[in-house]
Design a protein around this motif. Sequence first.
Motif, PDB file in Angstrom:
ATOM      1  N   PRO A  15       4.639  27.616  25.768  1.00  0.00           N
ATOM      2  CA  PRO A  15       5.556  27.199  24.952  1.00  0.00           C
ATOM      3  C   PRO A  15       5.295  27.047  23.600  1.00  0.00           C
ATOM      4  O   PRO A  15       4.272  26.079  23.669  1.00  0.00           O
ATOM      5  CB  PRO A  15       6.848  26.433  25.268  1.00  0.00           C
ATOM      6  CG  PRO A  15       6.294  27.184  27.003  1.00  0.00           C
ATOM      7  CD  PRO A  15       4.869  27.408  26.676  1.00  0.00           C
ATOM      8  N   THR A  16       5.726  27.042  22.140  1.00  0.00           N
ATOM      9  CA  THR A  16       4.811  26.193  21.071  1.00  0.00           C
ATOM     10  C   THR A  16       6.791  26.413  20.472  1.00  0.00           C
ATOM     11  O   THR A  16       7.824  26.673  20.923  1.00  0.00           O
ATOM     12  CB  THR A  16       4.004  27.246  20.222  1.00  0.00           C
ATOM     13  OG1 THR A  16       4.680  28.065  19.827  1.00  0.00           O
ATOM     14  CG2 THR A  16       2.721  27.636  21.294  1.00  0.00           C
ATOM     15  N   PHE A  17       6.003  25.006  19.814  1.00  0.00           N
ATOM     16  CA  PHE A  17       6.954  25.034  18.427  1.00  0.00           C
ATOM     17  C   PHE A  17       7.606  25.666  17.598  1.00  0.00           C
ATOM     18  O   PHE A  17       8.758  25.932  17.365  1.00  0.00           O
ATOM     19  CB  PHE A  17       6.963  23.599  17.433  1.00  0.00           C
ATOM     20  CG  PHE A  17       7.838  23.427  16.487  1.00  0.00           C
ATOM     21  CD1 PHE A  17       8.155  22.009  17.490  1.00  0.00           C
ATOM     22  CD2 PHE A  17       7.603  23.367  15.186  1.00  0.00           C
ATOM     23  CE1 PHE A  17       9.231  21.470  16.748  1.00  0.00           C
ATOM     24  CE2 PHE A  17       8.986  22.511  14.761  1.00  0.00           C
ATOM     25  CZ  PHE A  17       9.436  21.738  15.384  1.00  0.00           C
ATOM     26  N   SER A  43     -11.999  36.897  18.652  1.00  0.00           N
ATOM     27  CA  SER A  43     -11.139  34.861  18.249  1.00  0.00           C
ATOM     28  C   SER A  43      -9.530  35.144  18.334  1.00  0.00           C
ATOM     29  O   SER A  43      -9.063  36.153  17.590  1.00  0.00           O
ATOM     30  CB  SER A  43     -11.511  34.278  16.527  1.00  0.00           C
ATOM     31  OG  SER A  43     -11.136  33.744  17.028  1.00  0.00           O
ATOM     32  N   GLY A  44      -9.103  34.298  19.139  1.00  0.00           N
ATOM     33  CA  GLY A  44      -7.854  34.175  19.833  1.00  0.00           C
ATOM     34  C   GLY A  44      -7.165  35.488  20.469  1.00  0.00           C
ATOM     35  O   GLY A  44      -6.693  35.495  21.283  1.00  0.00           O
ATOM     36  N   CYS A  45      -8.101  36.206  21.120  1.00  0.00           N
ATOM     37  CA  CYS A  45      -7.833  36.946  22.174  1.00  0.00           C
ATOM     38  C   CYS A  45      -7.384  36.738  22.762  1.00  0.00           C
ATOM     39  O   CYS A  45      -6.774  37.372  24.434  1.00  0.00           O
ATOM     40  CB  CYS A  45      -8.404  38.208  21.754  1.00  0.00           C
ATOM     41  SG  CYS A  45     -10.016  37.908  22.932  1.00  0.00           S
ATOM     42  N   GLY A  46      -7.720  35.156  23.648  1.00  0.00           N
ATOM     43  CA  GLY A  46      -7.262  34.771  25.069  1.00  0.00           C
ATOM     44  C   GLY A  46      -8.157  34.059  25.717  1.00  0.00           C
ATOM     45  O   GLY A  46      -8.422  34.129  27.288  1.00  0.00           O
ATOM     46  N   LYS A  47      -9.932  34.326  25.621  1.00  0.00           N
ATOM     47  CA  LYS A  47     -10.805  34.499  26.443  1.00  0.00           C
ATOM     48  C   LYS A  47     -11.237  33.415  26.811  1.00  0.00           C
ATOM     49  O   LYS A  47     -11.569  32.542  28.354  1.00  0.00           O
ATOM     50  CB  LYS A  47     -12.314  34.159  25.549  1.00  0.00           C
ATOM     51  CG  LYS A  47     -11.998  35.350  25.005  1.00  0.00           C
ATOM     52  CD  LYS A  47     -13.897  36.619  24.018  1.00  0.00           C
ATOM     53  CE  LYS A  47     -14.352  36.257  23.057  1.00  0.00           C
ATOM     54  NZ  LYS A  47     -13.354  35.521  21.843  1.00  0.00           N
ATOM     55  N   THR A  48     -10.640  32.298  25.827  1.00  0.00           N
ATOM     56  CA  THR A  48     -11.041  30.663  26.795  1.00  0.00           C
ATOM     57  C   THR A  48      -9.393  30.481  27.721  1.00  0.00           C
ATOM     58  O   THR A  48      -9.877  29.520  28.511  1.00  0.00           O
ATOM     59  CB  THR A  48     -10.698  29.281  25.084  1.00  0.00           C
ATOM     60  OG1 THR A  48     -12.141  29.769  24.896  1.00  0.00           O
ATOM     61  CG2 THR A  48     -10.745  28.261  26.141  1.00  0.00           C
ATOM     62  N   VAL A  49      -8.469  30.465  26.631  1.00  0.00           N
ATOM     63  CA  VAL A  49      -7.501  30.099  27.916  1.00  0.00           C
ATOM     64  C   VAL A  49      -7.283  30.970  28.989  1.00  0.00           C
ATOM     65  O   VAL A  49      -7.166  30.006  29.985  1.00  0.00           O
ATOM     66  CB  VAL A  49      -6.196  31.073  27.278  1.00  0.00           C
ATOM     67  CG1 VAL A  49      -4.707  31.106  28.486  1.00  0.00           C
ATOM     68  CG2 VAL A  49      -5.683  29.921  26.029  1.00  0.00           C
ATOM     69  N   LEU A  50      -8.127  31.942  29.511  1.00  0.00           N
ATOM     70  CA  LEU A  50      -8.542  32.342  30.743  1.00  0.00           C
ATOM     71  C   LEU A  50      -9.358  31.903  31.408  1.00  0.00           C
ATOM     72  O   LEU A  50      -8.931  31.564  32.273  1.00  0.00           O
ATOM     73  CB  LEU A  50      -8.797  34.122  30.384  1.00  0.00           C
ATOM     74  CG  LEU A  50      -9.090  34.748  32.206  1.00  0.00           C
ATOM     75  CD1 LEU A  50      -8.102  34.958  32.659  1.00  0.00           C
ATOM     76  CD2 LEU A  50     -10.014  36.470  31.688  1.00  0.00           C
TER      77      LEU A  50
END
Length: 327
Positions: A15-17, A43-50
Amino acid sequence: MTALLNIDNYRLDIPTFDGVLKVLDGIDIALEQGDTLGIVGESGCGKTVLARSIMGIGPRNARRVSGHIVFDSTALDELSEADWRRVRGVKISMIFQDPMTYLNPLLTIGRQLFDVITAHYRAQGKPAPAKTDRLARCVRLLEQVQIADTQRVLKSYPHQLSGGMRQRILIAMALAGEPKLLIADEPTTALDVTIQAEILKLLRGLVDRLGLTVVMISHDVGAIAALSRRVAVMYAGTVVEQGTAKSILTRPRHPYTRGLLAALPDIEGDAQPLEAIPGTIPNLINPPSGCRFHPRCPRATAICRQEKPETRSVGADHVVACHHAFD
Ligand SMILES: Nc1ncnc2c1ncn2[C@@H]1O[C@H](COP(=O)(O)OP(=O)(O)OP(=O)(O)O)[C@@H](O)[C@H]1O
Ligand SMILES: [Mg+2]
């Protein structure tokens, strides 16, 4: 044989603003012990979040919508913070893109390594061995990451060492708990090309010698190919294609994978213009319906806008999620 790491239909919202980011949308990944997986994607495809979700250090406000991450027969999503301390940094370790951020500039390398080793004993509820033994362990860890002048390095402060050296030290710290799984998030991106190659060689050696299981994230397909036996291609929070590096790199089936590979400079030196994938990664608050790649896809038809493609097998250890995958 059950996999060491099993990610099953994992969906995560942030959830974001501005609204809810549907950041991971049904990730399925299985990795056997001793295997190496490269995760690629823009970039931004969710690799780090995963990667951070596997380590239990995902965004604080993130919400798991469905699925599980099971590691070594333990459902990580159900661990308490106390249980996590016996897993994070011990059974699963992570190295990051910018080593300087994770080293304390005010303490010597020796002090920091010594503290990490001591903390591992404490986390496991074991009495720490004598100081001389812990110091000897510091030296052995540095030798493991092929640092030769260990005494000088132990006395140095982070700023006195090169970027490559600092990354070796972070790898040594990551190995201190003798992890089963090492996650490397863009470990060579901040380094120059020759140092990159050395770090990759070091990681390759560690995989072979220690039997480490590795998840490596990179948008450098060359780096992935140098280290990983298997590859997962991510696009906008989904895994669009997955399989052995050999099959993905030589016979990509997904139009996105083809686009990624076509965007690589040709090492053979044929002066062809780089083919880029038109458009940019979509907004994950309102991702495209059906296949998230359809607005950019040269093969998209009506069904791609309507239905999320099932992941299906297209060969031995090769799956693809596409309505119109290449043969
Ligand atoms: N803490 C957070 N709060 C809100 N949004 C986040 C947070 N962390 C990541 N995101 C968003 O989640 C999406 C995935 O980000 P992530 O960092 O995983 O991408 P990435 O694939 O690692 O990209 P890169 O290759 O640039 O490192 C992005 O849209 C990002 O803005
Ligand atoms: Mg990242």
